[in-house]
Write an enzyme that holds these catalytic residues in place. Structure first.
Site, short mmCIF file in Angstrom:
data_model
loop_
_atom_site.label_atom_id
_atom_site.label_comp_id
_atom_site.label_asym_id
_atom_site.label_seq_id
_atom_site.Cartn_x
_atom_site.Cartn_y
_atom_site.Cartn_z
N GLY A 13 81.29 50.41 64.37
CA GLY A 13 82.60 50.57 63.72
C GLY A 13 83.56 49.54 64.30
O GLY A 13 84.77 49.71 64.32
N THR A 15 84.61 46.73 63.30
CA THR A 15 85.59 46.06 62.45
C THR A 15 86.74 46.99 62.07
O THR A 15 87.65 46.59 61.35
CB THR A 15 84.93 45.53 61.15
OG1 THR A 15 84.27 46.64 60.52
CG2 THR A 15 83.94 44.43 61.45
N GLY A 16 86.70 48.23 62.55
CA GLY A 16 87.74 49.20 62.18
C GLY A 16 88.98 49.06 63.05
O GLY A 16 89.08 48.19 63.93
N ILE A 18 90.37 51.07 65.41
CA ILE A 18 90.20 51.26 66.86
C ILE A 18 89.11 50.34 67.39
O ILE A 18 89.22 49.77 68.48
CB ILE A 18 89.82 52.74 67.18
CG1 ILE A 18 90.92 53.72 66.71
CG2 ILE A 18 89.51 52.92 68.66
CD1 ILE A 18 92.16 53.75 67.55
N LYS A 48 87.56 40.66 57.02
CA LYS A 48 86.39 41.04 57.81
C LYS A 48 85.60 39.79 58.25
O LYS A 48 85.14 39.73 59.39
CB LYS A 48 85.51 41.98 56.97
CG LYS A 48 84.36 42.59 57.74
CD LYS A 48 83.78 43.78 57.05
CE LYS A 48 82.43 44.14 57.60
NZ LYS A 48 81.82 45.28 56.92
N LYS A 141 84.56 66.73 64.05
CA LYS A 141 84.53 66.20 65.42
C LYS A 141 84.10 67.29 66.41
O LYS A 141 83.42 67.02 67.39
CB LYS A 141 85.90 65.63 65.81
CG LYS A 141 86.32 64.41 64.98
CD LYS A 141 87.59 63.77 65.53
CE LYS A 141 88.01 62.56 64.71
NZ LYS A 141 89.18 61.86 65.23
N ARG A 145 80.85 67.21 68.86
CA ARG A 145 80.90 67.51 70.32
C ARG A 145 79.78 68.50 70.68
O ARG A 145 79.08 68.33 71.68
CB ARG A 145 82.23 68.17 70.69
CG ARG A 145 83.37 67.20 70.89
CD ARG A 145 84.54 67.91 71.54
NE ARG A 145 85.67 67.01 71.69
CZ ARG A 145 86.80 67.32 72.33
NH1 ARG A 145 86.93 68.52 72.87
NH2 ARG A 145 87.78 66.46 72.44
N1 LIG Z 1 95.16 58.91 67.24
C1 LIG Z 1 95.46 58.21 66.18
O1 LIG Z 1 96.66 58.01 65.89
C2 LIG Z 1 94.35 57.64 65.34
C3 LIG Z 1 94.64 56.69 64.37
C4 LIG Z 1 93.57 56.17 63.61
C5 LIG Z 1 92.27 56.61 63.84
N2 LIG Z 1 92.03 57.55 64.77
C6 LIG Z 1 90.64 58.02 65.02
O2 LIG Z 1 89.90 56.92 65.54
C7 LIG Z 1 88.54 56.96 65.08
C8 LIG Z 1 88.20 55.65 64.41
O3 LIG Z 1 88.98 55.52 63.22
P1 LIG Z 1 89.46 54.11 62.63
O4 LIG Z 1 90.75 54.36 61.91
O5 LIG Z 1 89.36 53.09 63.69
O6 LIG Z 1 88.32 53.87 61.53
P2 LIG Z 1 88.32 52.76 60.39
O7 LIG Z 1 89.42 51.79 60.54
O8 LIG Z 1 88.16 53.48 59.08
O9 LIG Z 1 86.99 51.96 60.69
C9 LIG Z 1 85.73 52.53 60.52
C10 LIG Z 1 84.67 51.55 60.95
O10 LIG Z 1 83.40 52.19 60.77
C11 LIG Z 1 82.55 51.33 60.04
N3 LIG Z 1 81.62 52.15 59.27
C12 LIG Z 1 81.93 53.14 58.40
N4 LIG Z 1 80.81 53.71 57.93
C13 LIG Z 1 79.77 53.06 58.52
C14 LIG Z 1 78.35 53.17 58.44
N5 LIG Z 1 77.78 54.07 57.64
N6 LIG Z 1 77.60 52.33 59.19
C15 LIG Z 1 78.17 51.41 60.00
N7 LIG Z 1 79.51 51.26 60.13
C16 LIG Z 1 80.28 52.07 59.39
C17 LIG Z 1 83.48 50.49 59.18
O11 LIG Z 1 82.81 49.30 58.83
P3 LIG Z 1 83.14 48.41 57.55
O12 LIG Z 1 84.05 47.32 58.07
O13 LIG Z 1 81.83 47.88 57.13
O14 LIG Z 1 83.76 49.31 56.53
C18 LIG Z 1 84.63 50.25 60.16
O15 LIG Z 1 84.30 49.22 61.05
C19 LIG Z 1 88.46 58.17 64.15
O16 LIG Z 1 87.93 59.27 64.86
C20 LIG Z 1 89.90 58.44 63.77
O17 LIG Z 1 90.11 59.80 63.44
C21 LIG Z 1 93.04 58.06 65.53
#
Ligand SMILES: NC(=O)c1ccc[n+]([C@@H]2O[C@H](COP(=O)([O-])OP(=O)(O)OC[C@H]3O[C@@H](n4cnc5c(N)ncnc54)[C@H](OP(=O)(O)O)[C@@H]3O)[C@@H](O)[C@H]2O)c1
Length: 316
Positions: A13, A15-16, A18, A48, A141, A145
């Protein structure tokens, strides 16, 4: 790229939102760093493509693959020490995908050196009381866990509370695109304390924790003391910096609850998060139980974290 004794870190993940911060922190702290990315299917996905190129330029080993290729995943995991999985919650099926990693880690069999960081990075989901539509997402989640504990996989669960960018860049106004200049809506009475953590600091703390025995099988809470603010305090801070006075309108809890069902997508999820944090105090209403958790800014006082005060300066 790091000494041979430093753990090899894989970010799935990468590229996402976090994930990219974890990659940066891992490189900065000298770890051989591996990023799993899904193959780029369109030449139009410029962001990306550029991000992956920047990973490569910084010495990251980029691995293209899919989570549903079990054998590939397992063989890759065998060669690494620490796995961060940061799949997103939108759509929530991504969080369910984590079971694929759990079985691959289990089968890879080298869990003695392993540390697994599942996709958390928010509330402490085990104790959390939250409303729909966030409730069913965060319940996944909790299930993850439980599966990790059941399989005996060494873990750290990261509870990083509220990321700075989303809430601070709009002063807690869920549906706004920036900081209001005239009127500001205060959730509830605006006096409940919320914890904010800068995304770079979240990543630095998490990577530092990856090899730290003190965080093994623990929840890593992030509570930088200078970043605990009520909504009213946050607004006052901004008013002081900007030398303005905003008109404050309190939004009663019942009205926030109405927004959960009546406002357009994607805001209901964010209202549920805001309700839990700003009204119910779900980030601050408990003391850390030392048998299950540790606090990051106490473990790593050397990290000069970004304060809310400093973070807000970029918007002046
Ligand atoms: N505390 C806060 O304020 C806050 C804010 C945001 C997120 N979070 C949490 O942080 C965590 C990460 O979230 P995020 O927002 O960083 O996620 P995100 O931006 O949606 O990124 C998801 C990543 O997962 C990859 N991915 C998705 N499905 C996949 C698969 N089947 N195989 C391989 N890679 C896959 C995506 O790749 P692609 O580039 O190919 O799509 C992308 O790199 C989550 O648990 C979220 O709830 C917390």
């Amino acid at each position: 790229m790091g000494s041979p004794n430093v753990s090899k870190i894989l970010v799935i993940g990468a590229t996402g939102y976090i994930g990219r911060h974890l990659i940066q922190a891992s490189i900065k702290l000298g770890h051989p760093t591996f990023a799993l990315a899904r193959p780029i299917t369109s030449s139009h996905n410029i962001e990306k493509i550029n991000l992956i190129q920047s990973f490569k330029n910084n010495g990251v080993n980029v691995l293209f693959g899919e989570l549903n290729d079990h054998d590939w995943l397992m063989n890759m995991i065998k060669k690494l020490d620490i796995v961060f999985l940061v799949l997103g919650h939108e759509p929530s099926i991504q969080l369910e995908e984590q079971t694929r990693i759990i079985s691959a880690i289990k089968e890879a069999g080298n869990i003695k050196v392993y540390r697994y960081f599942p996709s958390e990075f928010g509330f402490d989901v085990h104790r959390l009381q939250i409303l729909e539509p966030a409730k069913r997402v965060l319940a996944i989640k909790v299930k993850i866990r439980e599966a990790i504990r059941k399989e005996g996989i060494p873990f750290t669960f990261v509870s990083s509370n509220f990321c700075c960018s989303y809430f601070l860049s709009r002063l807690g106004q869920i549906e706004a695109t920036g900081i209001p200049t005239d009127t500001v809506f205060v959730l509830g009475d605006g006096n409940t304390k919320v914890i904010f953590v800068d995304e770079n600091d979240i990543a630095t703390y998490a990577i530092k924790a990856a090899e730290d025995k003190r965080t093994l099988n623990k929840i890593l809470y992030m509570r930088p003391p200078a970043n605990i603010y009520s909504h009213n305090e946050l607004i006052s801070l901004w008013e002081r910096k900007k030398k303005i006075a905003l008109k404050r309108i309190c939004v009663a809890e019942e009205e926030v609850l109405r927004s959960l069902t009546e406002c357009p997508q994607p805001f209901p999820f964010f209202y549920a998060i805001a309700h839990a944090g700003f009204i119910k105090g779900e980030t601050t209403k408990f003391d850390i139980d030392p048998t299950v958790g540790v606090e990051a800014s106490q473990l790593y006082p050397d990290v000069k974290y970004t304060t809310v005060e400093n973070f807000m300066d970029q918007f002046l």
